[in-house]
Every structure is written in structure tokens, then in C-alpha cells.
Scaffold this motif. Structure first.
Motif, PDB file in Angstrom:
ATOM      1  N   GLY A  94     -43.342  15.365   3.403  1.00  0.00           N
ATOM      2  CA  GLY A  94     -44.350  16.290   2.891  1.00  0.00           C
ATOM      3  C   GLY A  94     -43.729  17.415   2.086  1.00  0.00           C
ATOM      4  O   GLY A  94     -42.919  17.185   1.185  1.00  0.00           O
ATOM      5  N   ASP A  95     -44.081  18.648   2.440  1.00  0.00           N
ATOM      6  CA  ASP A  95     -43.610  19.815   1.689  1.00  0.00           C
ATOM      7  C   ASP A  95     -42.471  20.539   2.391  1.00  0.00           C
ATOM      8  O   ASP A  95     -42.308  21.752   2.238  1.00  0.00           O
ATOM      9  N   SER A  96     -41.664  19.838   3.161  1.00  0.00           N
ATOM     10  CA  SER A  96     -40.506  20.469   3.802  1.00  0.00           C
ATOM     11  C   SER A  96     -39.374  20.648   2.798  1.00  0.00           C
ATOM     12  O   SER A  96     -38.816  21.730   2.659  1.00  0.00           O
ATOM     13  N   LEU A  97     -39.034  19.556   2.120  1.00  0.00           N
ATOM     14  CA  LEU A  97     -38.016  19.568   1.074  1.00  0.00           C
ATOM     15  C   LEU A  97     -38.590  18.949  -0.186  1.00  0.00           C
ATOM     16  O   LEU A  97     -39.492  18.108  -0.116  1.00  0.00           O
ATOM     17  N   PHE A  98     -38.036  19.353  -1.325  1.00  0.00           N
ATOM     18  CA  PHE A  98     -38.373  18.730  -2.597  1.00  0.00           C
ATOM     19  C   PHE A  98     -37.097  18.115  -3.175  1.00  0.00           C
ATOM     20  O   PHE A  98     -36.047  18.082  -2.527  1.00  0.00           O
ATOM     21  N   ASP A  99     -37.188  17.623  -4.400  1.00  0.00           N
ATOM     22  CA  ASP A  99     -35.999  17.123  -5.071  1.00  0.00           C
ATOM     23  C   ASP A  99     -34.910  18.204  -5.021  1.00  0.00           C
ATOM     24  O   ASP A  99     -35.218  19.406  -5.087  1.00  0.00           O
ATOM     25  N   GLN A 159     -32.778  21.181   9.021  1.00  0.00           N
ATOM     26  CA  GLN A 159     -31.632  20.693   9.796  1.00  0.00           C
ATOM     27  C   GLN A 159     -31.996  19.405  10.540  1.00  0.00           C
ATOM     28  O   GLN A 159     -31.154  18.517  10.721  1.00  0.00           O
ATOM     29  N   THR A 160     -33.275  19.295  10.968  1.00  0.00           N
ATOM     30  CA  THR A 160     -33.735  18.044  11.577  1.00  0.00           C
ATOM     31  C   THR A 160     -33.626  16.903  10.573  1.00  0.00           C
ATOM     32  O   THR A 160     -33.163  15.795  10.908  1.00  0.00           O
ATOM     33  N   LEU A 161     -34.029  17.159   9.337  1.00  0.00           N
ATOM     34  CA  LEU A 161     -33.909  16.131   8.295  1.00  0.00           C
ATOM     35  C   LEU A 161     -32.451  15.821   8.007  1.00  0.00           C
ATOM     36  O   LEU A 161     -32.067  14.653   7.851  1.00  0.00           O
ATOM     37  N   PHE A 162     -31.612  16.845   7.951  1.00  0.00           N
ATOM     38  CA  PHE A 162     -30.195  16.649   7.661  1.00  0.00           C
ATOM     39  C   PHE A 162     -29.462  15.900   8.784  1.00  0.00           C
ATOM     40  O   PHE A 162     -28.375  15.359   8.559  1.00  0.00           O
ATOM     41  N   SER A 163     -30.042  15.891   9.987  1.00  0.00           N
ATOM     42  CA  SER A 163     -29.398  15.193  11.107  1.00  0.00           C
ATOM     43  C   SER A 163     -29.615  13.680  11.055  1.00  0.00           C
ATOM     44  O   SER A 163     -28.982  12.933  11.816  1.00  0.00           O
ATOM     45  N   LEU A 164     -30.491  13.218  10.157  1.00  0.00           N
ATOM     46  CA  LEU A 164     -30.715  11.787  10.002  1.00  0.00           C
ATOM     47  C   LEU A 164     -29.502  11.140   9.319  1.00  0.00           C
ATOM     48  O   LEU A 164     -28.724  11.830   8.657  1.00  0.00           O
ATOM     49  N   PRO A 165     -29.328   9.841   9.465  1.00  0.00           N
ATOM     50  CA  PRO A 165     -28.196   9.167   8.805  1.00  0.00           C
ATOM     51  C   PRO A 165     -28.188   9.413   7.296  1.00  0.00           C
ATOM     52  O   PRO A 165     -29.248   9.540   6.664  1.00  0.00           O
ATOM     53  N   ALA A 166     -26.999   9.493   6.726  1.00  0.00           N
ATOM     54  CA  ALA A 166     -26.823   9.896   5.330  1.00  0.00           C
ATOM     55  C   ALA A 166     -27.573   9.013   4.347  1.00  0.00           C
ATOM     56  O   ALA A 166     -28.026   9.477   3.296  1.00  0.00           O
ATOM     57  N   HIS A 167     -27.750   7.720   4.659  1.00  0.00           N
ATOM     58  CA  HIS A 167     -28.374   6.799   3.709  1.00  0.00           C
ATOM     59  C   HIS A 167     -29.894   6.810   3.800  1.00  0.00           C
ATOM     60  O   HIS A 167     -30.562   6.190   2.966  1.00  0.00           O
ATOM     61  N   TYR A 168     -30.467   7.493   4.785  1.00  0.00           N
ATOM     62  CA  TYR A 168     -31.925   7.524   4.915  1.00  0.00           C
ATOM     63  C   TYR A 168     -32.538   8.185   3.682  1.00  0.00           C
ATOM     64  O   TYR A 168     -31.967   9.115   3.108  1.00  0.00           O
ATOM     65  N   LYS A 169     -33.703   7.691   3.296  1.00  0.00           N
ATOM     66  CA  LYS A 169     -34.399   8.227   2.124  1.00  0.00           C
ATOM     67  C   LYS A 169     -35.381   9.311   2.552  1.00  0.00           C
ATOM     68  O   LYS A 169     -36.138   9.132   3.505  1.00  0.00           O
ATOM     69  N   VAL A 170     -35.379  10.419   1.817  1.00  0.00           N
ATOM     70  CA  VAL A 170     -36.282  11.546   2.055  1.00  0.00           C
ATOM     71  C   VAL A 170     -37.344  11.521   0.958  1.00  0.00           C
ATOM     72  O   VAL A 170     -37.072  11.856  -0.200  1.00  0.00           O
ATOM     73  N   TYR A 171     -38.553  11.113   1.318  1.00  0.00           N
ATOM     74  CA  TYR A 171     -39.666  11.051   0.373  1.00  0.00           C
ATOM     75  C   TYR A 171     -40.426  12.379   0.411  1.00  0.00           C
ATOM     76  O   TYR A 171     -40.847  12.822   1.480  1.00  0.00           O
ATOM     77  N   THR A 172     -40.600  12.987  -0.746  1.00  0.00           N
ATOM     78  CA  THR A 172     -41.155  14.342  -0.816  1.00  0.00           C
ATOM     79  C   THR A 172     -42.626  14.329  -1.234  1.00  0.00           C
ATOM     80  O   THR A 172     -43.114  13.387  -1.856  1.00  0.00           O
ATOM     81  N   GLY A 173     -43.326  15.419  -0.888  1.00  0.00           N
ATOM     82  CA  GLY A 173     -44.745  15.521  -1.187  1.00  0.00           C
ATOM     83  C   GLY A 173     -45.049  15.888  -2.620  1.00  0.00           C
ATOM     84  O   GLY A 173     -46.156  15.607  -3.110  1.00  0.00           O
ATOM     85  N   HIS A 174     -44.102  16.513  -3.299  1.00  0.00           N
ATOM     86  CA  HIS A 174     -44.298  16.950  -4.684  1.00  0.00           C
ATOM     87  C   HIS A 174     -42.976  16.830  -5.434  1.00  0.00           C
ATOM     88  O   HIS A 174     -41.904  16.740  -4.833  1.00  0.00           O
ATOM     89  N   ASP A 175     -43.081  16.875  -6.744  1.00  0.00           N
ATOM     90  CA  ASP A 175     -41.899  17.080  -7.574  1.00  0.00           C
ATOM     91  C   ASP A 175     -42.313  17.895  -8.782  1.00  0.00           C
ATOM     92  O   ASP A 175     -43.433  17.755  -9.290  1.00  0.00           O
ATOM     93  N   TYR A 176     -41.417  18.772  -9.215  1.00  0.00           N
ATOM     94  CA  TYR A 176     -41.692  19.674 -10.333  1.00  0.00           C
ATOM     95  C   TYR A 176     -40.519  19.653 -11.311  1.00  0.00           C
ATOM     96  O   TYR A 176     -39.798  20.652 -11.457  1.00  0.00           O
TER      97      TYR A 176
END
Length: 317
Positions: A191-196, A219-236
Motif C-alpha cells: 500500500g502506501d508504506s513505501l513507494f519507489d 523495518q518490518t518490510l526490510f526484514s523480509l528476504p532480499a529477493h522479495y518484491k515490494v509492490y507499492t500503492g502509488h508511483d510518482y
């Protein structure tokens, strides 16, 4: 800035434990909607849908949502859940419209059941009630129009099924207190936790928002394995610099995020985020979006939305 790792196609899956992922970018609100499907059963979920709204005419339309429905039908997907990461302040959700269109009749012209006979649940994190109460008071929304509006409210770390796949609910507060992400396979829809990485992080100045909490969520997101994909809610993306990117990897976020990459302290981030947020304008669709979204995409029964006036201090009502 060092460029992120090039992205492979986002909507392909060669593994029975990984979903097929389709993304749609709405340029009017810079919002990504995700369609996430089990490759073996074709059961699927929708994450953060968009209903078109023209503020100059107050006209609602469904072009974006209908395009998503066309994709769902062309792929023969059965939608089992319609998910929200949080109550959005920048676009109206199409969740109720999608649910209605997927279940308006029990069978199609050829006798087959619509959406496999399943009515998809509209779902969100359990802290939605806190947010609903705040904005119901602000806009005078009757209790019967928001209480129980969502079919399902998730507990933290609750698991749900998408065909043969499992999803997990991750509480990611900071942008809003109700904010959650959805982990499916090696993909987190944040969602809107992190963006690009070149955009950074979300604002934390909405009611219940908290920059300290957002730092912890990242930090919760950063604790996931390095190759995991982070899908974001927006991009600008800046003008013509690149096309909107639906995801990066955890490794790229930790290495490149302009607001809080590896090594950024909580104090540094909180001080910067609070100073930045103090000068931001409110989202263009703030009042319209909140009033519809706390109702889980339902429209007010009287067909009226309230927009507060901003008047010089010496003016009297």
C-alpha cells in the motif's frame, strides 16, 4: 543514484507457490491496483481498486473498474476477496461496485454461474473501526452507513486463502493507523508504506498517522528476504524520467530508498518526515474519498458528500 535492479515481467508465474500478478496504473490518481491469482485454481484477489471521479462535475464513472472486470473475465478468474490496504484519501475505491458486478446475477446467459457463484468479501485490517469513527464524526456520516460496511476485518498476521496459495495480513501503521499489507508468496503488497526508491515514503499527517510507526513498519518490510518484491500503492515518476514501476525488491529498497534506506536512524527519518509533512497540501480528493471509502465503496444514501469550507478567520457563518 545507482539504478535499481531491472525488473522481470511482474505478471508471470512458473511456480505453483507463486501468484500470477497483474497491475493496472491509474494516471489520474497515480494508483496501482493489483489482481493476484492462483495459477492452479484461477482463484484471485483484487487489491486497492479505483473508481473514477471527476471533481469538477462530481461525476462518478467506472471505466477503470470495468477494464479490470474485463481482464478478470478474459482470464476466467474467480474473485474470492476484494482487499483494501487502508482507507485511501486520494481516490475512491471501486470495491463495492466490483462486488456488485461480480454477483449481480446467479448465472450468465449460457447458464454458468457468475464468478463461480462466489460473492467476494470486501476486506480490510481490524483497525478500520477507529478510522471510521473519526471520519464519521467529521463528516456527520450516520452509523448505519459505516458500521459493518466491510464484510471481513482481518486480525494481524491472519492467513487467508487464494486458491492453493496462502496470504498473510501484515499490520503496517504509520501512514494511517489501520494500514495493512498483504504477503502472498514472495510478494508484499505494501500500500502506501513505501513507494519507489526514488519517491521514498508516505506522508504521516492524517489522523492517527505517526512517523515513528511508519519507520517501524518499514523495518518490518526490510526484514523480509532480499529477493522479495515490494509492490507499492502509488508511483510518482518525475516527468518523462521513467514509466510507473509497480514493484522493487527488498534489497533495492534497503539500498536506494531516498527517505530511509539501510543506516537511516529513526530520529533522522522522523524529523525529516514531520518537517516535510507540515508543508504538504491536502490530497485533491481527500473529502470525497474518505466519505466513500469508510463506507467500503458504498455511496451516501442521500447522494450527498460534504466538503468543508476554508474561510478567512474574520468571516462569520
Amino acid at each position: 543514484m545507482t539504478p535499481p535492479t531491472p525488473l522481470p515481467p511482474a505478471n508471470m508465474s512458473s511456480s505453483p507457490t507463486e501468484p500470477i500478478i497483474h497491475h493496472n496504473f491509474d494516471p489520474q490518481t497515480s494508483t496501482f491496483t493489483y489482481l493476484v491469482a492462483c495459477p492452479s485454481t484461477l482463484h484471485a484477489i483484487v487489491i486497492d481498486s479505483v473508481l473514477d471521479f471527476d471533481p469538477s462535475t462530481s461525476r462518478i464513472s467506472t471505466t477503470t473498474a470495468d477494464s479490470l472486470l474485463s481482464l478478470i473475465r478474459s482470464k476466467n478468474y474467480t474473485i474470492v476477496k476484494i482487499l483494501e490496504t487502508h482507507v485511501h484519501a486520494d481516490h475512491l475505491t471501486a470495491s463495492r461496485y466490483l462486488q456488485t458486478q461480480l454477483t449481480t446475477s446467479t448465472s450468465s446467459n449460457d447458464g454458468e454461474e457468475v464468478n463461480g457463484g462466489i460473492k467476494p468479501e470486501i476486506c480490510i485490517g481490524k483497525r478500520i473501526v477507529e478510522v471510521q469513527q473519526v471520519f464519521a464524526d467529521k463528516y456527520g456520516i450516520p452509523r448505519e452507513e459505516w458500521e459493518g460496511a466491510f464484510d471481513k476485518v482481518f486480525e494481524d498476521e491472519e492467513e487467508f486463502s487464494v486458491g492453493n496459495l496462502k496470504g498473510t495480513v501484515k499490520h503496517l501503521p504509520g501512514h494511517t493507523p489501520d494500514h495493512v499489507g498483504y504477503l502472498v508468496g514472495s510478494n508484499i503488497f505494501c500500500g502506501d508504506s513505501l513507494f519507489d526508491p526514488e519517491v521514498g515514503s508516505a506522508r504521516c499527517d492524517f489522523p492517527g498517522g505517526d512517523a515513528h510507526a511508519l519507520y517501524n513498519s518499514v523495518q518490518t518490510l526490510f526484514s523480509l528476504p532480499a529477493h522479495y518484491k515490494v509492490y507499492t500503492g502509488h508511483d510518482y515518476p518525475s516527468a518523462d524520467s521513467r514509466s510507473p514501476q509497480p514493484y522493487t525488491t527488498v534489497a533495492d529498497q534497503k539500498r536506494l530508498n531516498k527517505h530511509l534506506k539501510d543506516g537511516t536512524t529513526k530520529e533522522q527519518f522522523v524529523n525529516w518526515r514531520q518537517e516535510r509533512d507540515s508543508g504538504l497540501a491536502e490530497p485533491k480528493l481527500l473529502h470525497q474519498a474518505l466519505q466513500v471509502n469508510v463506507r467500503a465503496g458504498r455511496m451516501p444514501r442521500d447522494g450527498m458528500l460534504k466538503v468543508p469550507l476554508k474561510m478567512p478567520g474574520e468571516w462569520k457563518l
